[in-house]
Design a protein around this motif. Structure first.
Motif, PDB file in Angstrom:
ATOM      1  N   GLY A 141      36.155  44.414  35.326  1.00  0.00           N
ATOM      2  CA  GLY A 141      35.858  43.398  34.328  1.00  0.00           C
ATOM      3  C   GLY A 141      35.858  41.994  34.903  1.00  0.00           C
ATOM      4  N   LEU A 142      36.442  41.810  36.077  1.00  0.00           N
ATOM      5  CA  LEU A 142      36.383  40.519  36.773  1.00  0.00           C
ATOM      6  C   LEU A 142      35.459  40.674  37.967  1.00  0.00           C
ATOM      7  N   TYR A 143      34.693  39.651  38.274  1.00  0.00           N
ATOM      8  CA  TYR A 143      33.797  39.696  39.421  1.00  0.00           C
ATOM      9  C   TYR A 143      34.599  39.853  40.710  1.00  0.00           C
ATOM     10  N   GLY A 144      34.084  40.630  41.645  1.00  0.00           N
ATOM     11  CA  GLY A 144      34.752  40.856  42.917  1.00  0.00           C
ATOM     12  C   GLY A 144      34.965  39.567  43.681  1.00  0.00           C
ATOM     13  N   GLY A 145      36.201  39.299  44.052  1.00  0.00           N
ATOM     14  CA  GLY A 145      36.520  38.109  44.817  1.00  0.00           C
ATOM     15  C   GLY A 145      36.576  36.829  44.011  1.00  0.00           C
ATOM     16  N   ARG A 146      36.619  36.942  42.698  1.00  0.00           N
ATOM     17  CA  ARG A 146      36.668  35.725  41.865  1.00  0.00           C
ATOM     18  C   ARG A 146      37.937  34.926  42.138  1.00  0.00           C
ATOM     19  N   PHE A 147      39.055  35.634  42.322  1.00  0.00           N
ATOM     20  CA  PHE A 147      40.322  34.990  42.656  1.00  0.00           C
ATOM     21  C   PHE A 147      40.731  35.458  44.043  1.00  0.00           C
ATOM     22  N   THR A 148      40.907  34.538  44.975  1.00  0.00           N
ATOM     23  CA  THR A 148      41.212  34.867  46.364  1.00  0.00           C
ATOM     24  C   THR A 148      42.364  33.996  46.860  1.00  0.00           C
ATOM     25  N   ASP A 149      43.342  34.633  47.534  1.00  0.00           N
ATOM     26  CA  ASP A 149      44.439  33.897  48.165  1.00  0.00           C
ATOM     27  C   ASP A 149      45.138  34.831  49.144  1.00  0.00           C
ATOM     28  N   LYS A 150      46.274  34.426  49.669  1.00  0.00           N
ATOM     29  CA  LYS A 150      46.954  35.182  50.723  1.00  0.00           C
ATOM     30  C   LYS A 150      47.748  36.372  50.204  1.00  0.00           C
ATOM     31  N   CYS A 151      48.306  36.301  48.998  1.00  0.00           N
ATOM     32  CA  CYS A 151      49.134  37.379  48.445  1.00  0.00           C
ATOM     33  C   CYS A 151      48.539  37.876  47.130  1.00  0.00           C
ATOM     34  N   LEU A 152      48.632  39.176  46.895  1.00  0.00           N
ATOM     35  CA  LEU A 152      48.077  39.795  45.695  1.00  0.00           C
ATOM     36  C   LEU A 152      49.140  40.664  45.036  1.00  0.00           C
ATOM     37  N   MET A 153      49.269  40.548  43.710  1.00  0.00           N
ATOM     38  CA  MET A 153      50.120  41.432  42.927  1.00  0.00           C
ATOM     39  C   MET A 153      49.272  41.945  41.776  1.00  0.00           C
ATOM     40  N   ALA A 154      49.101  43.260  41.681  1.00  0.00           N
ATOM     41  CA  ALA A 154      48.254  43.817  40.628  1.00  0.00           C
ATOM     42  C   ALA A 154      48.808  45.158  40.159  1.00  0.00           C
ATOM     43  N   TYR A 155      48.659  45.416  38.874  1.00  0.00           N
ATOM     44  CA  TYR A 155      49.051  46.680  38.245  1.00  0.00           C
ATOM     45  C   TYR A 155      47.850  47.187  37.464  1.00  0.00           C
ATOM     46  N   GLN A 156      47.610  48.494  37.548  1.00  0.00           N
ATOM     47  CA  GLN A 156      46.445  49.059  36.881  1.00  0.00           C
ATOM     48  C   GLN A 156      46.768  50.452  36.376  1.00  0.00           C
ATOM     49  N   ALA A 157      46.302  50.767  35.178  1.00  0.00           N
ATOM     50  CA  ALA A 157      46.456  52.108  34.599  1.00  0.00           C
ATOM     51  C   ALA A 157      45.103  52.548  34.049  1.00  0.00           C
ATOM     52  N   MET A 204      42.403  37.602  53.600  1.00  0.00           N
ATOM     53  CA  MET A 204      42.582  37.066  52.257  1.00  0.00           C
ATOM     54  C   MET A 204      42.457  38.208  51.243  1.00  0.00           C
ATOM     55  N   GLU A 205      43.313  38.170  50.255  1.00  0.00           N
ATOM     56  CA  GLU A 205      43.307  39.176  49.199  1.00  0.00           C
ATOM     57  C   GLU A 205      42.364  38.738  48.082  1.00  0.00           C
ATOM     58  N   GLU A 206      41.647  39.702  47.503  1.00  0.00           N
ATOM     59  CA  GLU A 206      40.696  39.410  46.431  1.00  0.00           C
ATOM     60  C   GLU A 206      41.090  40.168  45.170  1.00  0.00           C
ATOM     61  N   LEU A 207      41.080  39.473  44.056  1.00  0.00           N
ATOM     62  CA  LEU A 207      41.382  40.068  42.762  1.00  0.00           C
ATOM     63  C   LEU A 207      40.082  40.192  41.992  1.00  0.00           C
ATOM     64  N   GLY A 208      39.739  41.392  41.571  1.00  0.00           N
ATOM     65  CA  GLY A 208      38.499  41.640  40.847  1.00  0.00           C
ATOM     66  C   GLY A 208      37.609  42.599  41.608  1.00  0.00           C
ATOM     67  N   GLY A 209      36.719  43.281  40.902  1.00  0.00           N
ATOM     68  CA  GLY A 209      35.791  44.208  41.525  1.00  0.00           C
ATOM     69  C   GLY A 209      35.759  45.537  40.809  1.00  0.00           C
ATOM     70  N   ALA A 210      35.095  46.502  41.406  1.00  0.00           N
ATOM     71  CA  ALA A 210      34.903  47.813  40.779  1.00  0.00           C
ATOM     72  C   ALA A 210      36.159  48.685  40.842  1.00  0.00           C
TER      73      ALA A 210
END
Length: 68
Positions: free
Chosen positions: A12-28, A1-7
């Motif tokens: 700024g979001l707690y680690g694993g606050r949003f969890t599901d099978k697919c993750l799409m994220a962009y970060q700068a 399972m993919e987790e959105l959030g963490g260090a």
């Protein structure tokens, strides 16, 4: 399972606050040393989790930004 959030991804979001099978994220992140050991950083990120790749929706992305 993919987790959105963490260090590392989506600060700024707690680690694993949003969890599901697919993750799409962009970060700068921008870091700059001002002098000696003093520096500054600014970051922005956005991402979403979904059960399948076809279920990502632009209006339900989660955003995080900050600096220090």
């Amino acid at each position: 399972m993919e987790e959105l959030g963490g260090a590392d991804m989506m600060r700024g979001l707690y680690g694993g606050r949003f969890t599901d099978k697919c993750l799409m994220a962009y970060q700068a992140e921008y870091r700059r040393f001002l002098f000696w050991r003093i520096g500054m950083v600014g970051f922005a990120s956005m991402g979403e989790v979904a059960s399948t790749p076809g279920r990502f929706e632009l209006d339900s992305f989660h955003y995080a930004y900050g600096g220090g």
